[in-house]
Every structure is written in C-alpha cells, then in structure tokens.
Design an enzyme around this catalytic site. Sequence first.
Site, short mmCIF file in Angstrom:
data_model
loop_
_atom_site.label_atom_id
_atom_site.label_comp_id
_atom_site.label_asym_id
_atom_site.label_seq_id
_atom_site.Cartn_x
_atom_site.Cartn_y
_atom_site.Cartn_z
N GLU A 73 -22.14 8.98 12.42
CA GLU A 73 -21.58 9.26 13.74
C GLU A 73 -20.07 9.06 13.69
O GLU A 73 -19.60 7.98 13.30
CB GLU A 73 -22.22 8.29 14.74
CG GLU A 73 -22.08 8.68 16.17
CD GLU A 73 -23.19 9.62 16.66
OE1 GLU A 73 -24.03 10.07 15.86
OE2 GLU A 73 -23.18 9.92 17.87
N CYS A 79 -1.05 7.42 60.54
CA CYS A 79 -1.92 6.29 60.21
C CYS A 79 -3.27 6.45 60.91
O CYS A 79 -3.32 6.65 62.12
CB CYS A 79 -1.26 5.00 60.66
SG CYS A 79 -2.35 3.58 60.56
N CYS A 83 -3.53 3.62 63.84
CA CYS A 83 -2.70 3.59 65.05
C CYS A 83 -2.00 4.91 65.35
O CYS A 83 -1.36 5.04 66.40
CB CYS A 83 -1.66 2.47 64.96
SG CYS A 83 -0.43 2.76 63.68
N TYR A 118 0.84 -1.20 0.00
CA TYR A 118 0.00 0.00 0.00
C TYR A 118 0.88 1.25 0.00
O TYR A 118 0.66 2.18 -0.78
CB TYR A 118 -0.92 -0.02 1.23
CG TYR A 118 -1.78 1.21 1.37
CD1 TYR A 118 -3.02 1.28 0.76
CD2 TYR A 118 -1.34 2.31 2.10
CE1 TYR A 118 -3.82 2.40 0.87
CE2 TYR A 118 -2.12 3.45 2.21
CZ TYR A 118 -3.36 3.49 1.60
OH TYR A 118 -4.14 4.61 1.71
N LYS A 155 -26.80 2.47 18.80
CA LYS A 155 -26.72 3.92 18.98
C LYS A 155 -25.30 4.27 19.42
O LYS A 155 -24.93 4.07 20.57
CB LYS A 155 -27.73 4.40 20.01
CG LYS A 155 -27.79 5.92 20.11
CD LYS A 155 -29.01 6.38 20.88
CE LYS A 155 -29.19 7.89 20.78
NZ LYS A 155 -28.08 8.64 21.33
#
Length: 681
Positions: free
Chosen positions: A185, A419, A422, A41, A125
Amino acid sequence: MRTDTSDLGTRARLEELREQIRHHDYRYYVLDSPEISDAEYDALFRELRGLEEAYPEFVTPDSPTQRVGGEPLAAFGQVRHAEPMLSLANAKDEHELAAWHARVVKLVSEAGFEPAGLRFTLEPKIDGLAVSLRYEGGRFVTGATRGNGRVGEDVTQNLRTIAALPLSMRPDSDPPPPVVEVRGEVYLPLAAFERFNEQRIAAGEPTFANPRNAAAGSLRQLDPRVTATRPLSMWTYGVGYVEGDLFATQWQVLGWLRERGFRVNPDVRTADTLEELVTVCRDWEARRADLDYDIDGVVIKVDSRRMQVALGTVGRDPRWAVAFKFAPTTAQTRLVRIGINVGRTGTLNPYAVLEPVQVGGVTVGLATLHNEEDILRKDLREGDVVIVQRAGDVIPQVVSPLTDLRDGSERPFRMPEACPSCGTGVVRTPGEVAVRCPNFDCPAKLVETLKHFVSRGAMDIEGVGEKLVQRFFDLGMVRDPADLYHLGYEHLIGLEGFQDKSTRNVLAAIEASKGRSFERVVFALGIPHVGGQTAALIAGRFPSMAELRAAEPETIAAVEGVGPIIAQSVAAYFRDPRNADLVDRLAAAGVRMEAERRAVPPSAGPLTGKTFVLTGVLPTLSREEATALIERAGGRVTGSVSARTDYVLVGDSPGSKLAKAEKLGVALLDEAGLGELLEDG
Ligand code: IVH
C-alpha cells in the site's frame, strides 16, 4: 578507449557506492534508523552521480540515481497481474467478526484440518493505494495499481521514486525468486499531507480532501518528476504470484519481505483465538490517532497458506481474510443551511446545520464552518451533499462539498450585511477574515459576554451557567457582568426552579467570585484577543486594574508574549467609557482589582519582603528596568500605595501616589536612593 584495469576499478567503486547508498536508504526509509548523517549520505550520492556522469555506459537501472529518470508519459500503459489482486470482505463490528471466525473454524475442520491449529495474522489496514510490484531475479521491473484486480495501470516510473521501495532486493543466502509480485500500500504520511496542503493553499491550488486522495493523485502523475516531489511511502503486506513454493504461512511472508528490504509494519501481530483478535483490533483502534498514517481497520488473515487454499475465494473476496473496519470518522450528509452565531466580540460565526448523520459513532447535526473565507474557498452551498469529519474529540467539521451531486438548487453562501441579532450593519476590518457587529448593545454580544464572564475558566460562578444567564438577560434582570453582583434574594426566589436553598447557593457562588484572582478578572472582561494566558501575562506586568487602565499600548506591547494587536485591543477596550464604567461598577461591587500575591515566590535578596510603589519618571531607569531591579533583589512592586507599602520610588512629575505616601508616612526614595538600597539592603 579506457583500459580494462581502470574500468574494473571504476566499476568496483560504482558498485561499492551503490551498495552503500542502498544500505543507507534501507536504514533510513525502511527501518527508520539511519547510521550516517545527511551530509555523509549526500557525499556518497554526489560521488556516485559524478562517476555515473563520467561513465554513462556503467549506469544500471537499479542504481539509486535512477529513481527519477523517465520522461513524462502520454498515458499509462496496462499491466496484467500474474495473480489477481483480491479485495476484502468487511466485518463492521465484533458480531460480524465472530461470524467470520466461526465460519473459518467450520470450513477448516470440514477440510480436514485440526481447528486448534488455526492461527491468524493481524495487520493494520492502511488507507492508501494498493500496488503490485513485480521483481524478476530480485530486480524491480514493473509496478502497477490494482485497477480492476486483473489489469492495472503501469506506474513503474512513479513507484521508482518512492525511496522505501527497493529497486533491487537485499541479497540473502538464497537467490531471489525468478519472479515474485510483492503487494503493498502506497500512502502519504499525515505530517507530509498537511505540509503538502499548506503549500497548495499558499500556491492558490485546490487542496486534497484526505491523504488517500493525495497519495492517489501523486502516484497517478504522468510526469514522474512531479511524483518525486511528493513524500510518498509504502508498507508491504503480501505476495501475489511467486515462482517456487517459498512460504508456509503469512507470517513467513511478512518476515521474508522484511529480510528482503521491504517496509513491513513493525506492529503486525498473530493471534489464536477470537478473544485475542478482538483485543488486538481494539488496541489498534485506540492507537489510531497516534499514528503517522491513516488506517481504517485491521486486516485479519488465516496464517497457514494451506488453509488459505482450502478456504478459497468467493468472487473477489478470499474467505481466509477479513477487514475489521473501525467506525468511520467521515460521513456524507446534506448541508441543510448555514446559520450565523454572533460571538462575544461581535464576530459573525457561520455554522453548518446538517441532516443528522453518524460519524465515528456519534450523531452529528451541527458543525463549525470557521469563517466566510473558508466557506468560499471550499465552495460550500446550502443544499450541498457534503463530507463531514470528526477526528478524536474535536468539533465536527465540514470538509468539502460533493459537487458532482449538485442539481442546481444549491444556494451559494453570502455573509449577511446586517447582524442577525440586532440588525446593525456589519463591519469588515481590512486584513481580518472576521466580520463583526459593531453595536455595543447587541443582545447577542451582551449574552455571550455574560456567558464568558461566568464560565469555568473565567469567574467560575458555580450554578450560574449559560442557560441561567440567558434567562436573567431575557427577563431583563442582568445586562452586563456587574449586574450579577446586584442580584438579591428577592430577585431570584420565586423564579422557576429557585427554592430557598438554590437561591442561597447561587448568591453565595456569585459572592465567592469576587475573590477570584486578578488575572481571572482580566480574562473575564472578555477583551478581544485576550485569552487566559495573555490575561495572566498582562496581570503579571500590571498587577492592578488602575495600572492596566493607565497603560499605553506601547507599554503593554512590551510585555513578553503580548503583541501589538493585543496591546491595541486592550488599550481600546479601556478607552471606551462604557467599558470603563463596567469596570468601575465591578470594582464598586467588590470584585478584586489587584493581584494579591506573586505566583512565583520572590527570590531572596537585599530587598526581600519589601514592597515598592513607583510614581513619576525616573532620570535613567525605565519603569520596567526599575521593576526588574527590585524584583531581582527580592522586592515586590505593587500598583497602589497602602499602609503596607515600604517605599515609594519617586521620579519627575509624580502622581497622586506621592501625596498618599506622604499622608501615610511611607518612606520616599529617588533613583539614587534605590541604588544604595540595592547595594546595602
Ligand atoms: S490484503 C487478501 N493486507 O485493503 C486480500 N490489504 O480491501 C488482499 N489493504 O486492496 C488484500 N492494508 O488496498 C491486505 N495489510 C493489508 C492491507 C490491505 C491495506 C488494502 C488494499 C486492498 C484493500 C482490500
């Protein structure tokens, strides 16, 4: 001045090349079925471009080289659609579809048609951007967005860059109509969308929230050269204004578009009854996740154009068509707050607390937020209105905030410095996005480790789930996995929900877990970075806990499929005396610490059925090489010496295995002896 004859030859060749390239574009982009290689191509294309450079006077606007030509625009011009671009009424479920169908039946009967002649087309759709393409005498002249339905933006230059759009229609026995508006679309295939967003992240550019936005942004570029770099495609599904009375049905329209070289979805259908309509819609909905493009529903159209005219249009919506909408997979809601979970390995994992919202038919109140970086990149703030997405059965995600809806009260996110479980100060490892709690005794980590240990993929202790280990932990009965094996009847009986039978069942399940495979035990420990597959690889190479504990990170990293980060993590795990202690206690409780049998039956060879143990450093072979030689000959290499061991292969500075072998009277071999065995068996 060139002579006429050579001009004729050149023009003929140019036209031939264009024909061929158009044909191959059509095969590739429209039919998705190329006939020649990319290289062939490219050769055609190069020849055409070369000839056109030499003979610019012969360049035609519909030449395949002319897709990207135009200069950047200052603004888009306007295009008046010859026939307005309509929109569609929705049917959000089967009841609304039935109501639409009933009304169509009633109206066509009233208009004098035989309702038995009613037929419908069903088309996906596509969630992209509607465009109208004007062809005059078969040539593409202008293309426009929908705009307000009457007037749209002139995006001709950008549309020309879409390879699936024919610049001239395929010739047919009939001449092309003098004027026709083709409707369709434009969209971005999902794979291309993902690649595109990744590139934008890499370039530090903002990502697009969905393929639709990306397609719209790409088509509305003022510079067509930018659009040309975006892999847009399109489906066509209708005609607007057309000169001449060409079509009796929508089905004919679709067929004609296909013949004229436009891309028409191969899965369009017809149906005659409401039941069929519902079946086809449900089919599409089920296949939705497999498609390479987003669809948000199915467009149902009355097939007969005469019936369409009779049904007419109210406002913008034709009465002869309807969009059957799928349950949306995204929704808007408020991000109430960002919470933090502490994971098994101490990572602080943020999650979104949402105002509950319906997404894809499910109520969603929580969503993952991945990590701090992700939140900052998306600029998510507590109080934001956000887009939530749920695709298939994946965990809901927060896609993006709607920044326009902010009122200033939103609170930017900051990762806590301590934390939440703790209170220990968190640590950040350079190069890692995760933030970790370093506290070995962090209650959240301990509980998560327990949950992991008992889970289905790990020790699979039936009847002991997340809730129960949490209870055991809260009651101070179990702190780490080894404690589970010290639970007795007297500890459980009397706890809420524990009768004689359930107590015995739970104890039996815990007992049974001692026999789980060695690779499961390795996985169950919860070593950072060691998932189920990695655990299997590691256990395959180090078939006992003793060997694994003694292994250097380099040896672990040498296992195929195990990288240096995992290897370091494994070595670091066992280096910590608290982990070593846990493993010792599990072993003492009777949990399997050795692989039992090779998963793959040993190959037959001179050493079939023989078991070897290696100790010390061999003169020429590495341990891996010796192991491989033995295994290839059908032998088995295990970690520790027992009465079942056939040979101990002894190298320099052997360990305690030598003494044990001598005590048990196991045959000893050196490297040369192994060589002889391999030869004679
Ligand atoms: S026909 C008859 N067919 O949906 C009325 N529209 O809400 C006009 N769409 O603007 C549209 N796939 O962007 C039609 N097969 C299809 C479609 C389709 C997607 C979009 C289109 C239109 C919107 C209508």
